[in-house]
Scaffold this motif. Structure first.
Motif, PDB file in Angstrom:
ATOM      1  N   ARG A  44       0.815  -1.215   0.000  1.00 35.88           N
ATOM      2  CA  ARG A  44       0.000   0.000   0.000  1.00 35.88           C
ATOM      3  C   ARG A  44       0.851   1.269   0.000  1.00 35.88           C
ATOM      4  NH1 ARG A  44      -5.030   1.240   4.180  1.00 35.88           N
ATOM      5  NH2 ARG A  44      -5.973   2.906   2.932  1.00 35.88           N
ATOM      6  N   VAL A  45       2.016   1.218   0.612  1.00 36.86           N
ATOM      7  CA  VAL A  45       2.860   2.415   0.666  1.00 36.86           C
ATOM      8  C   VAL A  45       3.448   2.759  -0.694  1.00 36.86           C
ATOM      9  CG1 VAL A  45       3.449   2.085   3.096  1.00 36.86           C
ATOM     10  CG2 VAL A  45       4.901   1.062   1.331  1.00 36.86           C
ATOM     11  N   ARG A  46       3.242   1.904  -1.687  1.00 36.30           N
ATOM     12  CA  ARG A  46       3.743   2.176  -3.043  1.00 36.30           C
ATOM     13  C   ARG A  46       2.627   2.415  -4.058  1.00 36.30           C
ATOM     14  NH1 ARG A  46       9.210   1.078  -3.528  1.00 36.30           N
ATOM     15  NH2 ARG A  46      10.127  -0.522  -2.181  1.00 36.30           N
ATOM     16  N   LEU A  47       1.411   2.579  -3.614  1.00 38.56           N
ATOM     17  CA  LEU A  47       0.315   2.715  -4.569  1.00 38.56           C
ATOM     18  C   LEU A  47       0.404   4.001  -5.373  1.00 38.56           C
ATOM     19  CD1 LEU A  47      -2.731   1.225  -2.623  1.00 38.56           C
ATOM     20  CD2 LEU A  47      -1.399   0.208  -4.484  1.00 38.56           C
ATOM     21  N   HIS A  48       1.037   5.043  -4.841  1.00 33.97           N
ATOM     22  CA  HIS A  48       1.247   6.250  -5.634  1.00 33.97           C
ATOM     23  C   HIS A  48       2.213   5.976  -6.789  1.00 33.97           C
ATOM     24  CE1 HIS A  48       4.272   6.137  -2.460  1.00 33.97           C
ATOM     25  NE2 HIS A  48       5.056   6.869  -3.214  1.00 33.97           N
ATOM     26  N   GLN A  49       3.133   5.034  -6.599  1.00 34.15           N
ATOM     27  CA  GLN A  49       4.022   4.636  -7.691  1.00 34.15           C
ATOM     28  C   GLN A  49       3.246   3.874  -8.764  1.00 34.15           C
ATOM     29  OE1 GLN A  49       7.271   3.313  -4.436  1.00 34.15           O
ATOM     30  NE2 GLN A  49       7.879   2.837  -6.517  1.00 34.15           N
ATOM     31  N   LEU A  50       2.365   2.980  -8.332  1.00 39.64           N
ATOM     32  CA  LEU A  50       1.540   2.231  -9.273  1.00 39.64           C
ATOM     33  C   LEU A  50       0.678   3.186 -10.089  1.00 39.64           C
ATOM     34  CD1 LEU A  50       0.571  -0.601 -10.225  1.00 39.64           C
ATOM     35  CD2 LEU A  50      -1.184  -0.470  -8.453  1.00 39.64           C
ATOM     36  N   ALA A  51       0.089   4.175  -9.420  1.00 44.84           N
ATOM     37  CA  ALA A  51      -0.776   5.125 -10.109  1.00 44.84           C
ATOM     38  C   ALA A  51      -0.019   5.958 -11.130  1.00 44.84           C
ATOM     39  CB  ALA A  51      -1.457   6.038  -9.095  1.00 44.84           C
ATOM     40  N   SER A  52       1.254   6.226 -10.871  1.00 47.41           N
ATOM     41  CA  SER A  52       2.034   7.085 -11.762  1.00 47.41           C
ATOM     42  C   SER A  52       2.565   6.342 -12.980  1.00 47.41           C
ATOM     43  CB  SER A  52       3.200   7.722 -10.998  1.00 47.41           C
ATOM     44  OG  SER A  52       4.180   6.749 -10.674  1.00 47.41           O
ATOM     45  N   GLY A  53       2.349   5.019 -13.031  1.00 46.64           N
ATOM     46  CA  GLY A  53       2.775   4.257 -14.203  1.00 46.64           C
ATOM     47  C   GLY A  53       3.833   3.214 -13.952  1.00 46.64           C
ATOM     48  N   GLN A  54       4.319   3.111 -12.703  1.00 45.52           N
ATOM     49  CA  GLN A  54       5.328   2.105 -12.392  1.00 45.52           C
ATOM     50  C   GLN A  54       4.659   0.769 -12.102  1.00 45.52           C
ATOM     51  OE1 GLN A  54       8.129   3.726  -9.383  1.00 45.52           O
ATOM     52  NE2 GLN A  54       7.197   5.699  -9.867  1.00 45.52           N
ATOM     53  N   ASP A  55       5.375  -0.314 -12.351  1.00 44.01           N
ATOM     54  CA  ASP A  55       4.862  -1.646 -12.074  1.00 44.01           C
ATOM     55  C   ASP A  55       5.441  -2.162 -10.762  1.00 44.01           C
ATOM     56  OD1 ASP A  55       3.348  -1.787 -14.426  1.00 44.01           O
ATOM     57  OD2 ASP A  55       5.113  -2.403 -15.584  1.00 44.01           O
ATOM     58  N   LEU A  56       4.590  -2.778  -9.957  1.00 41.69           N
ATOM     59  CA  LEU A  56       5.017  -3.338  -8.684  1.00 41.69           C
ATOM     60  C   LEU A  56       5.150  -4.853  -8.808  1.00 41.69           C
ATOM     61  CD1 LEU A  56       2.726  -1.352  -6.203  1.00 41.69           C
ATOM     62  CD2 LEU A  56       4.980  -0.732  -7.108  1.00 41.69           C
ATOM     63  N   LEU A 133      -5.016   1.751  -9.951  1.00 39.89           N
ATOM     64  CA  LEU A 133      -5.019   1.340 -11.356  1.00 39.89           C
ATOM     65  C   LEU A 133      -5.975   2.197 -12.181  1.00 39.89           C
ATOM     66  CD1 LEU A 133      -4.872  -2.543 -10.979  1.00 39.89           C
ATOM     67  CD2 LEU A 133      -3.070  -1.038 -11.854  1.00 39.89           C
ATOM     68  N   ARG A 134      -7.116   2.563 -11.597  1.00 42.74           N
ATOM     69  CA  ARG A 134      -8.045   3.444 -12.311  1.00 42.74           C
ATOM     70  C   ARG A 134      -7.425   4.819 -12.532  1.00 42.74           C
ATOM     71  NH1 ARG A 134     -12.037   0.369  -9.461  1.00 42.74           N
ATOM     72  NH2 ARG A 134     -11.796   1.655  -7.597  1.00 42.74           N
ATOM     73  N   LEU A 135      -6.748   5.329 -11.521  1.00 42.55           N
ATOM     74  CA  LEU A 135      -6.073   6.621 -11.670  1.00 42.55           C
ATOM     75  C   LEU A 135      -4.966   6.527 -12.713  1.00 42.55           C
ATOM     76  CD1 LEU A 135      -5.391   9.516 -10.911  1.00 42.55           C
ATOM     77  CD2 LEU A 135      -4.120   8.628  -8.929  1.00 42.55           C
ATOM     78  N   ARG A 136      -4.232   5.439 -12.702  1.00 42.24           N
ATOM     79  CA  ARG A 136      -3.169   5.223 -13.697  1.00 42.24           C
ATOM     80  C   ARG A 136      -3.737   5.293 -15.112  1.00 42.24           C
ATOM     81  NH1 ARG A 136       1.421   0.800 -13.287  1.00 42.24           N
ATOM     82  NH2 ARG A 136       1.939   0.368 -15.459  1.00 42.24           N
ATOM     83  N   ALA A 137      -4.869   4.617 -15.329  1.00 45.23           N
ATOM     84  CA  ALA A 137      -5.484   4.629 -16.654  1.00 45.23           C
ATOM     85  C   ALA A 137      -5.940   6.026 -17.043  1.00 45.23           C
ATOM     86  CB  ALA A 137      -6.658   3.651 -16.686  1.00 45.23           C
ATOM     87  N   ARG A 138      -6.499   6.764 -16.088  1.00 42.20           N
ATOM     88  CA  ARG A 138      -6.985   8.120 -16.385  1.00 42.20           C
ATOM     89  C   ARG A 138      -5.828   9.062 -16.691  1.00 42.20           C
ATOM     90  NH1 ARG A 138      -8.539  11.744 -18.562  1.00 42.20           N
ATOM     91  NH2 ARG A 138      -9.954  13.417 -17.894  1.00 42.20           N
ATOM     92  N   LEU A 139      -4.741   8.954 -15.939  1.00 39.47           N
ATOM     93  CA  LEU A 139      -3.581   9.799 -16.216  1.00 39.47           C
ATOM     94  C   LEU A 139      -3.012   9.496 -17.598  1.00 39.47           C
ATOM     95  CD1 LEU A 139      -1.755   9.669 -12.750  1.00 39.47           C
ATOM     96  CD2 LEU A 139      -2.986  11.614 -13.720  1.00 39.47           C
ATOM     97  N   GLY A 140      -3.085   8.234 -17.997  1.00 45.49           N
ATOM     98  CA  GLY A 140      -2.589   7.856 -19.311  1.00 45.49           C
ATOM     99  C   GLY A 140      -3.379   8.474 -20.451  1.00 45.49           C
ATOM    100  N   GLU A 141      -4.613   8.906 -20.162  1.00 42.74           N
ATOM    101  CA  GLU A 141      -5.441   9.533 -21.178  1.00 42.74           C
ATOM    102  C   GLU A 141      -5.140  11.018 -21.355  1.00 42.74           C
ATOM    103  OE1 GLU A 141      -9.355   6.685 -20.267  1.00 42.74           O
ATOM    104  OE2 GLU A 141      -9.325   8.813 -19.691  1.00 42.74           O
ATOM    105  N   LEU A 142      -4.447  11.620 -20.390  1.00 38.80           N
ATOM    106  CA  LEU A 142      -4.180  13.057 -20.440  1.00 38.80           C
ATOM    107  C   LEU A 142      -3.078  13.376 -21.444  1.00 38.80           C
ATOM    108  CD1 LEU A 142      -4.270  14.192 -16.700  1.00 38.80           C
ATOM    109  CD2 LEU A 142      -6.092  14.299 -18.408  1.00 38.80           C
ATOM    110  N   ALA A 143      -3.320  14.373 -22.256  1.00 42.00           N
ATOM    111  CA  ALA A 143      -2.301  14.848 -23.196  1.00 42.00           C
ATOM    112  C   ALA A 143      -1.399  15.854 -22.492  1.00 42.00           C
ATOM    113  CB  ALA A 143      -2.979  15.496 -24.401  1.00 42.00           C
ATOM    114  N   ALA A 144      -0.317  16.207 -23.133  1.00 42.42           N
ATOM    115  CA  ALA A 144       0.604  17.203 -22.578  1.00 42.42           C
ATOM    116  C   ALA A 144      -0.160  18.481 -22.255  1.00 42.42           C
ATOM    117  CB  ALA A 144       1.730  17.483 -23.564  1.00 42.42           C
ATOM    118  N   GLY A 145       0.147  19.041 -21.096  1.00 43.71           N
ATOM    119  CA  GLY A 145      -0.548  20.239 -20.658  1.00 43.71           C
ATOM    120  C   GLY A 145      -1.770  19.955 -19.814  1.00 43.71           C
TER     121      GLY A 145
END
Length: 396
Positions: A44-56, A133-145
């Motif tokens: 759980r202490v690494r879930l912010h890493q998972l959300a940002s695109g890193q694999d655990l 994981l849901r946040l990770r997917a949503r961040l992946g949809e964001l374009a630059a800016g």
């Protein structure tokens, strides 16, 4: 008849308690069942890493407990009857009832919206694996800016904001807090936090009391609306309502009240550890919800329960702290030294040194799940408590 121990939840506290009990008690005398909704141990202490695109790394619980005698049941806990000594679960085999002789309650905590409208509909979270994981997917949809706002200036919010900003420098990341961001830290630690946020381009909104979350951002009492395409809600945690719905004595926040051995003050056959328990630490202060609390609580509960069952002296020593750790992406961090009762000191490690120490601590916490006695010698002792002689009904 074997003494049935049921552990609810396989976060840091529950996972370590189950494994440590297996090292302390003879498997001929006990049956240890670990119930968890996820088939894997989640850091759980690494879930912010998972959300940002890193694999655990994947840590299946059946692999963690292979050869230990701990039985893993993948199921969701729906109710506890502390008077009848039963637990209701729902899983792949439908609804079932588990009977226990001793229960270890470690269901942890989840995010809370504090009654703020729009959080459930529009905000993301890093409170659980699926949330991340849901946040990770949503961040992946964001374009630059694209714009991201992290709501909450505590440890989770700070780490999430820094991780997202470092992983996605093309995004505009901001953080908003009701009070100050990291204002409990020492002066040196706060200066480093601000320096890192400036380097990462994170905009800080302090004294921003969020009154509503919208699809386009948040509304605050003083600053008006802060626009954001993605809002990440990290403003607090709450425990699951299962304990409060039982006859267990709980605090006004729903945490199970326990003594210094993590034993329920109302039901001596129930222990509670981790975020779900309210216990006093050094100096008589309540222990805070954290991984730093979960591990020593697990050690305390497992050793006390094993001692009582095997007729040995029950260990009881106040749990104290020595540091608070904050990751600021992968290249910076803060290790803030604290007193045993969790008061800040002037001693602090920052920058790459802080990041390395924080990484070692996180890695050590995960390692301790598979090594619950920290590589110290252990002896599985036989029980000396009275054993029931009448057949016990099995409820299906």
């Amino acid at each position: 008849m074997k003494h049935r121990i049921v552990v609810l939840g396989a976060g840091y506290a529950g996972a370590i308690t189950a494994g440590r009990l297996a090292k302390r008690l003879h498997r001929d005398d006990v049956e240890i069942t670990l119930v968890n909704g996820d088939a894997e141990f989640v850091e759980r202490v690494r879930l912010h890493q998972l959300a940002s695109g890193q694999d655990l790394p994947s840590r299946p619980l059946r692999n963690v407990y292979a050869g230990t005698g701990v039985r893993v049941r993948q199921a969701w806990v729906t109710a506890v009857d502390a008077d009848r000594k039963t637990v209701e679960v729902a899983g792949g085999h439908g609804d079932e009832t588990l009977d226990y002789d001793t229960l270890v309650y470690a269901l942890g905590s989840t995010g809370t919206d504090h009654g703020v409208p729009g959080v459930a509909e529009y905000a993301h979270s890093v409170a659980g694996k699926q949330d991340a994981l849901r946040l990770r997917a949503r961040l992946g949809e964001l374009a630059a800016g694209g714009t991201v706002l992290v709501a909450g200036g505590g440890l989770t919010g700070i780490e999430a904001a820094a991780e997202i900003a470092e992983a996605r420098p093309d995004l505009k990341v901001a953080i908003a807090a009701r009070g100050g961001v990291g204002d409990w830290l020492s002066d040196k630690a706060r200066r480093h936090l601000r320096d890192v946020f400036d380097r990462l381009g994170i905009t800080v909104h302090e004294r921003a009391d969020i009154t509503r979350v919208r699809a386009t951002g948040v509304v605050t009492g003083a600053a008006g609306e802060i626009p954001a395409q993605v809002t990440v809600w990290t403003a607090g945690f709450t425990v699951h309502p299962i304990a409060a719905a039982s006859t267990l004595e709980v605090s006004d926040t729903g945490r199970i009240v326990v003594d210094g051995t993590m034993r329920s003050v109302s039901h001596p056959d129930v222990y509670a550890v981790g975020d779900a328990a309210l216990a006093e630490g050094a100096g008589g202060k309540p222990l805070r919800m954290s991984c730093a609390t979960a591990t020593p609580m697990a050690w305390q509960a497992a050793d006390a329960l094993a001692a009582r069952l095997t007729g040995r002296k029950v260990p009881e020593a106040p749990i104290g702290y020595n540091a608070q750790c904050v990751s600021l992406g992968r290249s910076a961090g803060i290790l803030q030294r604290v007193t045993a009762d969790d008061q800040m000191t002037s001693s602090v490690f920052t920058g790459r040194a802080g990041a390395r120490i924080k990484e070692l601590i996180c890695a050590g916490a995960a390692w301790s799940v598979s090594h619950p006695t920290m590589m110290l010698p252990s002896r599985r002792r036989h029980l000396v408590v009275a054993v029931e002689t009448e057949p016990r009904p099995v409820t299906l």
